[in-house]
Design an enzyme around this catalytic site. Structure first.
Site, PDB file in Angstrom:
ATOM      1  N   ARG A 144      -2.489  -1.667 -10.096  1.00  0.00           N
ATOM      2  CA  ARG A 144      -1.231  -2.448 -10.029  1.00  0.00           C
ATOM      3  C   ARG A 144      -1.528  -3.857 -10.172  1.00  0.00           C
ATOM      4  O   ARG A 144      -2.544  -4.195  -9.489  1.00  0.00           O
ATOM      5  CB  ARG A 144      -0.246  -2.181  -8.913  1.00  0.00           C
ATOM      6  CG  ARG A 144      -0.022  -0.775  -8.573  1.00  0.00           C
ATOM      7  CD  ARG A 144       0.117  -0.476  -7.328  1.00  0.00           C
ATOM      8  NE  ARG A 144       0.333   0.781  -6.996  1.00  0.00           N
ATOM      9  CZ  ARG A 144       1.269   1.433  -6.839  1.00  0.00           C
ATOM     10  NH1 ARG A 144       2.381   1.042  -7.225  1.00  0.00           N
ATOM     11  NH2 ARG A 144       1.246   2.911  -6.457  1.00  0.00           N
ATOM     12  N   GLY A 201       7.662   7.730   5.466  1.00  0.00           N
ATOM     13  CA  GLY A 201       6.515   8.351   4.688  1.00  0.00           C
ATOM     14  C   GLY A 201       7.188   9.410   3.922  1.00  0.00           C
ATOM     15  O   GLY A 201       6.354  10.162   3.006  1.00  0.00           O
ATOM     16  N   ASP A 211       3.865  -4.798  -7.355  1.00  0.00           N
ATOM     17  CA  ASP A 211       3.288  -3.532  -6.925  1.00  0.00           C
ATOM     18  C   ASP A 211       3.538  -2.510  -7.867  1.00  0.00           C
ATOM     19  O   ASP A 211       3.262  -1.504  -7.759  1.00  0.00           O
ATOM     20  CB  ASP A 211       3.392  -3.467  -5.561  1.00  0.00           C
ATOM     21  CG  ASP A 211       5.010  -3.471  -5.125  1.00  0.00           C
ATOM     22  OD1 ASP A 211       5.541  -4.509  -5.447  1.00  0.00           O
ATOM     23  OD2 ASP A 211       5.430  -2.567  -4.426  1.00  0.00           O
ATOM     24  N   GLY A 220       0.891  -1.164  -0.045  1.00  0.00           N
ATOM     25  CA  GLY A 220      -0.019  -0.160  -0.005  1.00  0.00           C
ATOM     26  C   GLY A 220       0.833   1.260  -0.010  1.00  0.00           C
ATOM     27  O   GLY A 220       2.152   1.416   0.058  1.00  0.00           O
TER      28      GLY A 220
HETATM   29  P1  AMP Z   1       8.571   0.913  -3.911  1.00  0.00           P
HETATM   30  O1  AMP Z   1       9.251  -0.489  -4.254  1.00  0.00           O
HETATM   31  O2  AMP Z   1       9.420   2.001  -4.067  1.00  0.00           O
HETATM   32  O3  AMP Z   1       7.631   1.057  -4.977  1.00  0.00           O
HETATM   33  O4  AMP Z   1       8.117   0.496  -2.570  1.00  0.00           O
HETATM   34  C1  AMP Z   1       7.350  -0.423  -2.150  1.00  0.00           C
HETATM   35  C2  AMP Z   1       6.564  -0.078  -0.712  1.00  0.00           C
HETATM   36  O5  AMP Z   1       7.283   0.324   0.309  1.00  0.00           O
HETATM   37  C3  AMP Z   1       5.394   0.715  -0.998  1.00  0.00           C
HETATM   38  O6  AMP Z   1       4.382   0.189  -0.416  1.00  0.00           O
HETATM   39  C4  AMP Z   1       5.871   1.989  -0.617  1.00  0.00           C
HETATM   40  O7  AMP Z   1       4.736   2.798  -0.209  1.00  0.00           O
HETATM   41  C5  AMP Z   1       6.665   1.571   0.474  1.00  0.00           C
HETATM   42  N1  AMP Z   1       7.977   2.606   0.910  1.00  0.00           N
HETATM   43  C6  AMP Z   1       8.925   2.899   0.208  1.00  0.00           C
HETATM   44  N2  AMP Z   1       9.678   4.105   0.857  1.00  0.00           N
HETATM   45  C7  AMP Z   1       8.800   4.408   2.055  1.00  0.00           C
HETATM   46  C8  AMP Z   1       9.305   5.416   2.825  1.00  0.00           C
HETATM   47  N3  AMP Z   1      10.153   6.218   2.806  1.00  0.00           N
HETATM   48  N4  AMP Z   1       8.095   5.520   3.901  1.00  0.00           N
HETATM   49  C9  AMP Z   1       7.237   4.854   3.771  1.00  0.00           C
HETATM   50  N5  AMP Z   1       6.826   3.809   2.861  1.00  0.00           N
HETATM   51  C10 AMP Z   1       7.699   3.581   1.836  1.00  0.00           C
HETATM   52 MG    MG Z   2       5.914   1.142  -5.783  1.00  0.00          MG
END
Ligand code: AMP
Ligand code: MG
Length: 487
Positions: free
Chosen positions: A185, A128, A254, A92
Site C-alpha cells: 500500500r 481483531g 493505507d 498494520g
Molecule cells: P481500515 O480502514 O478498515 O482498512 O482499517 C484501518 C486499520 O484499523 C487497520 O490497521 C486495521 O487492521 C485496523 N482495524 C480495523 N478493524 C479492526 C479490528 N476489529 N480489530 C483490530 N484492528 C482493526
Molecule cells: Mg485497510
C-alpha cells in the site's frame, strides 16, 4: 489452465522473507466451529486449489489460518497511513494476516490474506475480529468489481467462525480469505520511509517492482519508475470507479494499493440517484471521500507516496522533489484522459472525438442527470435503447425533458453505437438495498439472496429474465443510505 488442482496447498513467503522488518510472524486465532458460508469456486480453480478440498475440514482450516503448512510464514504486515488526512505512524494488520503467496494458473504470484483472523500486535483497541456482514459485503462488491473489469482484490471465501462479535449489536463472526496481486500500500512505503532506513525503502521498491512491473527493474531510476507506474495505475483505477458510480468511502493511504487494485471494501457504495457529492460513510462528515472528490484524494495520496519515495529517488532532496513533482504532474492529465474515454464509451462514442466536443457533451449530461436525480446505472443502459431509436426509456426519467431532448440531439448526431454501449454499461450492480437484504438474510442463516445477488452482479452486462428487481433502483422506503467503517 495448466497443472492439476491441489488437495494441499503450497504457499510461498516472498514478502515475509524479503521484507522481514515489515512482516511480523503471527498465528491466526483458532475457530473450532468454523463453517463455510460462501466459496468462490472459479477463483479457487484459477489458483489451482480444489474446491472440494477447500470445503473439507483441512480446507476450512486453511481458509481460517489454522492449517500449518510447511514453508509457510503467516505474517501481520506493518504499514503506516494517513487516515482522513491525519498521519498514523503504525497501523498494520490489526485483524488480518498474510498467509503467503500462491503461484496461480498463469504463473502470477497472488497473496492469500485473511481478514478477521484474530488480534495481532497491531490491533490497538480493536478486537481483531470481523463480523460476517461486512466480510460478505466485501465478497459481493469485490467480485462485482472484478466482473465489471475493474482491478480489485478478489474474495476466495467467507468462513463463519462460530464466534460472536460485539459491535453496536452482537453479530456472527467470519473470516474473509482475500486474494490480491499484493498487499503493498502507499502506507507500506510511508512506514518504510518513516523508519529512516534507506536500504529498507530501496528493498521495498525492488520488491514492488519485482511483483508488479519486473520490466522496470532495469530502469535507470527504479523508485521514480515505480512512482510513474503507480500514478498511471491509480489514474486509470479511479477513472473506472467514476464510470460505474463507485464510492470507495475510505481512501486513506493505507487503503490505496501499489498494484492499482481496489482494496478494503468498508463503507463503499454505488451512487444511485446521481449526485456528485454522494457520500455514504457515517464518519465522513465533511465528505472528504465523496464521489466527486475521489480523483483529488487519489492525487493527494499519491503525493504522500512520492514524498515517501523522495530519499530513494535522489540523494539531493531538491532534485528528488523536482523529479517527483514532474511525475505527480502527469496524474491529472492521465486521469482526465481515462475519465473522458471511459464516459465516451458509455455513450457509445469513439474516444478520438475532439475534446472540445466531448468534454462539454459529458459535463452537460452529468449536470442534467444531477438536476433530475437520475439513477446513474440504469440511465446509461436505457440510453443504449435511445441509440436504437427508442428514446423514451431514457427520456422518461428526466424532469427536465427539454434539456434532455436538446442534449440527446447533440449526442445522436455523433452516431452512437448501441451494442458497444451494452458491452460497457452494466445492468446489475451491487445496489445498496440488495446488498443489505442479502447480508441480513445471511445473518439469519438464509444464503439464497446472497447467492442470487452474486450471480446477478458477476454477469453484469447480460440481461436475464427473472432478475428484473436487481436492475431497479431502491424503493423510496429504503431512504438515505449510510455505511459504517471499522466493522
Ligand atoms: P481500515 O480502514 O478498515 O482498512 O482499517 C484501518 C486499520 O484499523 C487497520 O490497521 C486495521 O487492521 C485496523 N482495524 C480495523 N478493524 C479492526 C479490528 N476489529 N480489530 C483490530 N484492528 C482493526
Ligand atoms: Mg485497510
Amino acid at each position: 489452465m495448466s497443472g492439476s488442482l491441489q488437495a494441499t496447498v503450497t504457499l510461498q513467503n516472498h514478502f515475509a522473507r524479503e521484507m522481514p522488518q515489515m512482516a511480523l510472524p503471527w498465528r491466526a486465532e483458532d475457530f473450532p466451529d468454523r463453517r463455510m458460508v460462501v466459496l468462490n469456486e472459479p477463483l479457487a480453480t484459477e489458483l489451482g486449489l480444489d474446491p472440494a478440498f477447500l470445503r473439507d475440514e483441512d480446507g476450512l482450516r486453511f481458509l481460517t489460518g489454522a492449517l500449518d503448512l510447511e514453508g509457510a510464514t503467516p505474517v501481520a504486515q506493518a504499514y503506516a497511513g494517513h487516515q482522513f488526512g491525519g498521519y498514523s505512524p503504525r497501523l498494520g494488520d490489526g485483524r488480518a494476516l498474510l498467509l503467503g503467496e500462491i503461484a496461480d494458473a498463469g504463473g502470477r504470484l497472488r497473496d492469500i490474506h485473511l481478514k478477521g483472523s484474530g488480534p495481532t500486535p497491531f490491533s490497538r483497541s480493536g478486537d481483531g475480529m470481523a463480523a460476517q456482514g461486512p466480510m460478505l459485503r466485501e465478497y459481493i462488491v469485490s467480485e462485482a468489481m472484478h466482473a465489471l473489469g475493474i482491478p480489485t482484490t478478489r474474495s476466495l471465501a467467507v468462513v463463519a467462525t462460530g464466534q460472536k462479535v460485539y459491535r453496536e449489536t452482537v453479530l456472527p463472526g467470519a473470516v474473509l480469505a482475500r486474494v490480491a496481486s499484493s498487499h503493498l500500500r502507499v502506507g507500506s512505503f510511508q512506514y518504510a520511509a518513516a523508519r529512516g532506513d534507506l536500504e529498507l525503502l530501496r528493498r521495498l521498491v525492488d520488491h514492488a517492482l519485482d511483483r508488479h512491473h519486473p520490466e522496470l527493474l532495469q530502469a535507470e531510476n527504479r523508485p521514480l519508475a515505480l512512482l510513474h507506474a503507480v500514478l498511471s495505475a491509480q489514474a486509470s483505477l479511479v477513472a473506472q470507479w467514476m464510470h460505474v458510480g463507485f464510492v470507495h468511502g475510505v481512501m486513506n493511504t493505507d487503503n490505496m494499493t501499489i498494484s492499482g487494485e481496489t482494496i478494503d471494501y468498508g463503507p463503499c457504495a454505488f451512487v444511485d440517484a446521481y449526485d456528485p457529492a454522494a457520500v455514504y460513510s457515517s464518519i465522513d462528515l465533511a465528505g472528504r471521500y465523496a464521489y466527486r472528490n475521489q480523483p483529488a484524494m487519489a492525487g493527494w495520496n499519491l503525493a504522500r507516496f512520492a514524498e515517501a519515495l523522495l530519499p530513494a529517488i535522489h540523494d539531493d532532496r531538491e532534485q528528488a522533489i523536482a523529479l517527483a513533482q514532474d511525475a505527480l504532474n502527469t496524474f491529472v492529465p492521465q486521469y482526465s484522459a481515462a475519465w473522458t474515454s471511459g464516459f465516451l464509451a458509455k455513450l457509445g462514442l469513439r474516444d478520438d472525438l475532439e475534446e472540445a466536443v466531448a468534454v462539454p457533451l459529458l459535463e452537460d449530461l452529468l449536470t442534467l442527470m444531477q438536476g433530475s436525480r437520475v439513477d446513474f446505472t440504469s440511465f446509461f443502459r436505457r440510453l443504449g435503447q435511445a441509440a436504437r431509436g427508442r428514446p423514451e426509456p431514457a427520456r422518461e426519467i428526466f424532469i427536465d425533458l427539454a434539456g434532455f431532448d436538446a442534449w440527446a440531439e447533440r449526442w445522436q448526431a455523433l452516431a452512437p453505437d448501441a451494442d458497444a454501449m451494452d458491452a460497457v454499461n452494466p445492468i446489475y450492480i451491487p445496489r445498496n438495498h440488495l446488498v443489505e437484504e442479502a447480508l441480513a438474510a445471511a445473518d439469519e442463516g438464509d444464503l439464497e439472496p446472497l447467492t442470487r445477488l452474486v450471480d446477478a452482479v458477476t454477469r453484469p452486462y447480460t440481461e436475464r429474465t427473472g432478475l428484473e428487481r436487481y436492475a431497479e433502483p431502491a424503493p423510496e422506503s429504503f431512504g438515505k443510505y449510510r455505511t459504517f467503517c471499522g466493522t
